[in-house]
Design a protein around this motif. Sequence first.
Motif, PDB file in Angstrom:
ATOM      1  N   GLY A   1       0.812  -1.213   0.000  1.00 29.40           N
ATOM      2  CA  GLY A   1       0.000   0.000   0.000  1.00 29.40           C
ATOM      3  C   GLY A   1       0.841   1.257   0.000  1.00 29.40           C
ATOM      4  O   GLY A   1       0.321   2.358   0.144  1.00 29.40           O
ATOM      5  N   ARG A   2       2.154   1.108  -0.196  1.00 31.35           N
ATOM      6  CA  ARG A   2       3.034   2.276  -0.159  1.00 31.35           C
ATOM      7  C   ARG A   2       4.276   2.021  -1.012  1.00 31.35           C
ATOM      8  O   ARG A   2       4.870   0.957  -0.959  1.00 31.35           O
ATOM      9  N   ILE A   3       4.636   3.019  -1.790  1.00 32.13           N
ATOM     10  CA  ILE A   3       5.862   2.978  -2.594  1.00 32.13           C
ATOM     11  C   ILE A   3       7.025   3.279  -1.657  1.00 32.13           C
ATOM     12  O   ILE A   3       6.882   4.144  -0.792  1.00 32.13           O
ATOM     13  N   PRO A   4       8.137   2.636  -1.728  1.00 26.27           N
ATOM     14  CA  PRO A   4       8.672   1.708  -2.722  1.00 26.27           C
ATOM     15  C   PRO A   4       8.512   0.236  -2.338  1.00 26.27           C
ATOM     16  O   PRO A   4       9.197  -0.626  -2.889  1.00 26.27           O
ATOM     17  N   TYR A   5       7.635  -0.100  -1.398  1.00 23.65           N
ATOM     18  CA  TYR A   5       7.477  -1.482  -0.958  1.00 23.65           C
ATOM     19  C   TYR A   5       6.823  -2.322  -2.053  1.00 23.65           C
ATOM     20  O   TYR A   5       5.836  -1.918  -2.655  1.00 23.65           O
ATOM     21  N   ALA A   6       7.382  -3.487  -2.288  1.00 21.87           N
ATOM     22  CA  ALA A   6       6.916  -4.355  -3.378  1.00 21.87           C
ATOM     23  C   ALA A   6       5.776  -5.265  -2.915  1.00 21.87           C
ATOM     24  O   ALA A   6       5.681  -5.621  -1.735  1.00 21.87           O
ATOM     25  N   HIS A   7       4.920  -5.631  -3.868  1.00 21.12           N
ATOM     26  CA  HIS A   7       3.956  -6.697  -3.607  1.00 21.12           C
ATOM     27  C   HIS A   7       4.761  -7.961  -3.274  1.00 21.12           C
ATOM     28  O   HIS A   7       5.897  -8.127  -3.716  1.00 21.12           O
ATOM     29  N   GLN A   8       4.160  -8.869  -2.539  1.00 25.05           N
ATOM     30  CA  GLN A   8       4.797 -10.140  -2.213  1.00 25.05           C
ATOM     31  C   GLN A   8       3.948 -11.258  -2.800  1.00 25.05           C
ATOM     32  O   GLN A   8       2.780 -11.424  -2.432  1.00 25.05           O
ATOM     33  N   GLY A   9       4.527 -12.039  -3.724  1.00 29.12           N
ATOM     34  CA  GLY A   9       3.822 -13.136  -4.371  1.00 29.12           C
ATOM     35  C   GLY A   9       4.149 -14.463  -3.703  1.00 29.12           C
ATOM     36  O   GLY A   9       5.283 -14.706  -3.285  1.00 29.12           O
ATOM     37  N   PHE A  10       3.157 -15.348  -3.608  1.00 32.14           N
ATOM     38  CA  PHE A  10       3.313 -16.661  -2.985  1.00 32.14           C
ATOM     39  C   PHE A  10       2.804 -17.723  -3.942  1.00 32.14           C
ATOM     40  O   PHE A  10       1.741 -17.574  -4.544  1.00 32.14           O
ATOM     41  N   TYR A  11       3.553 -18.799  -4.069  1.00 30.73           N
ATOM     42  CA  TYR A  11       3.204 -19.841  -5.032  1.00 30.73           C
ATOM     43  C   TYR A  11       3.788 -21.166  -4.567  1.00 30.73           C
ATOM     44  O   TYR A  11       4.596 -21.211  -3.641  1.00 30.73           O
ATOM     45  N   GLY A  12       3.372 -22.225  -5.207  1.00 32.57           N
ATOM     46  CA  GLY A  12       3.883 -23.558  -4.873  1.00 32.57           C
ATOM     47  C   GLY A  12       2.790 -24.424  -4.295  1.00 32.57           C
ATOM     48  O   GLY A  12       1.641 -24.341  -4.703  1.00 32.57           O
ATOM     49  N   SER A  13       3.159 -25.243  -3.318  1.00 30.21           N
ATOM     50  CA  SER A  13       2.173 -26.134  -2.701  1.00 30.21           C
ATOM     51  C   SER A  13       1.901 -25.699  -1.266  1.00 30.21           C
ATOM     52  O   SER A  13       2.458 -24.712  -0.784  1.00 30.21           O
ATOM     53  N   ALA A  14       1.053 -26.440  -0.603  1.00 29.65           N
ATOM     54  CA  ALA A  14       0.584 -26.075   0.730  1.00 29.65           C
ATOM     55  C   ALA A  14       1.726 -25.794   1.693  1.00 29.65           C
ATOM     56  O   ALA A  14       2.749 -26.473   1.683  1.00 29.65           O
ATOM     57  N   GLY A  15       1.514 -24.789   2.521  1.00 28.82           N
ATOM     58  CA  GLY A  15       2.488 -24.427   3.534  1.00 28.82           C
ATOM     59  C   GLY A  15       2.312 -22.979   3.934  1.00 28.82           C
ATOM     60  O   GLY A  15       1.477 -22.263   3.385  1.00 28.82           O
ATOM     61  N   THR A  16       3.107 -22.564   4.904  1.00 25.26           N
ATOM     62  CA  THR A  16       3.055 -21.189   5.404  1.00 25.26           C
ATOM     63  C   THR A  16       4.406 -20.533   5.195  1.00 25.26           C
ATOM     64  O   THR A  16       5.441 -21.111   5.531  1.00 25.26           O
ATOM     65  N   PHE A  17       4.378 -19.332   4.661  1.00 29.21           N
ATOM     66  CA  PHE A  17       5.598 -18.544   4.490  1.00 29.21           C
ATOM     67  C   PHE A  17       5.490 -17.373   5.456  1.00 29.21           C
ATOM     68  O   PHE A  17       4.499 -16.649   5.451  1.00 29.21           O
ATOM     69  N   THR A  18       6.499 -17.199   6.303  1.00 30.26           N
ATOM     70  CA  THR A  18       6.467 -16.104   7.269  1.00 30.26           C
ATOM     71  C   THR A  18       7.455 -15.017   6.874  1.00 30.26           C
ATOM     72  O   THR A  18       8.447 -15.281   6.185  1.00 30.26           O
ATOM     73  N   GLY A  19       7.160 -13.809   7.294  1.00 32.59           N
ATOM     74  CA  GLY A  19       8.032 -12.684   6.986  1.00 32.59           C
ATOM     75  C   GLY A  19       7.574 -11.436   7.711  1.00 32.59           C
ATOM     76  O   GLY A  19       6.761 -11.497   8.635  1.00 32.59           O
ATOM     77  N   ASN A  20       8.079 -10.319   7.258  1.00 38.17           N
ATOM     78  CA  ASN A  20       7.730  -9.019   7.824  1.00 38.17           C
ATOM     79  C   ASN A  20       7.555  -8.070   6.641  1.00 38.17           C
ATOM     80  O   ASN A  20       8.535  -7.582   6.093  1.00 38.17           O
ATOM     81  N   TRP A  21       6.301  -7.850   6.268  1.00 31.84           N
ATOM     82  CA  TRP A  21       5.997  -7.035   5.102  1.00 31.84           C
ATOM     83  C   TRP A  21       5.149  -5.837   5.545  1.00 31.84           C
ATOM     84  O   TRP A  21       3.925  -5.930   5.645  1.00 31.84           O
ATOM     85  N   PRO A  22       5.794  -4.691   5.799  1.00 33.90           N
ATOM     86  CA  PRO A  22       5.029  -3.521   6.250  1.00 33.90           C
ATOM     87  C   PRO A  22       4.193  -2.918   5.117  1.00 33.90           C
ATOM     88  O   PRO A  22       4.446  -3.157   3.938  1.00 33.90           O
ATOM     89  N   TYR A  23       3.216  -2.147   5.516  1.00 31.17           N
ATOM     90  CA  TYR A  23       2.373  -1.359   4.600  1.00 31.17           C
ATOM     91  C   TYR A  23       1.595  -2.227   3.603  1.00 31.17           C
ATOM     92  O   TYR A  23       1.553  -1.929   2.412  1.00 31.17           O
TER      93      TYR A  23
END
Length: 160
Positions: A93-115
């Motif tokens: 929701g804010r520049i310059p932060y990028a969209h984060q894409g998720f793909y593959g098979s079942a599972g959870t991906f954790t991170g820290n993605w502000p805005y």
Amino acid sequence: MSTLTRRLASGAAILALSAALGMATVGPAAADTNPTPGLSSQEQQLLKSDTPKTVEIDPATGQILSVEKGSTVRPAISNHNICNTGDGCYYSGRIPYAHQGFYGSAGTFTGNWPYRSGWFTGNYTARACWTAACSQAALPPNTTATFSGALVTGTSFRIY
């Protein structure tokens, strides 16, 4: 040797052979009744339960060495900083932060993605979490979720 004596001797031999074979068949079955020597009672209970678990096995003997709650199998979900067609996506929701894409098979991906302004399930049934909460339900494919104009810090994305 009479015919009766030969028949009795032959019958005894067959009976002895049958008993020996029966013992060989019973042996492994008896061993299978306690396939987990050396495991604690908690490990044995966990092994018999429906709870997700990881079992360590001795490759030389097949003996179960340990049982731990949970799974050490790594999910095949992946992440990149672009949302391709079909990807689940945590929208920036804010520049310059990028969209984060998720793909593959079942599972959870954790991170820290502000805005993050919202998320899209893509081709998947998916659920997102952020610092304050998680989606109460997994959403079906091709669903967009927004945060009513608020920006959140994303913490995980799960594909089912």
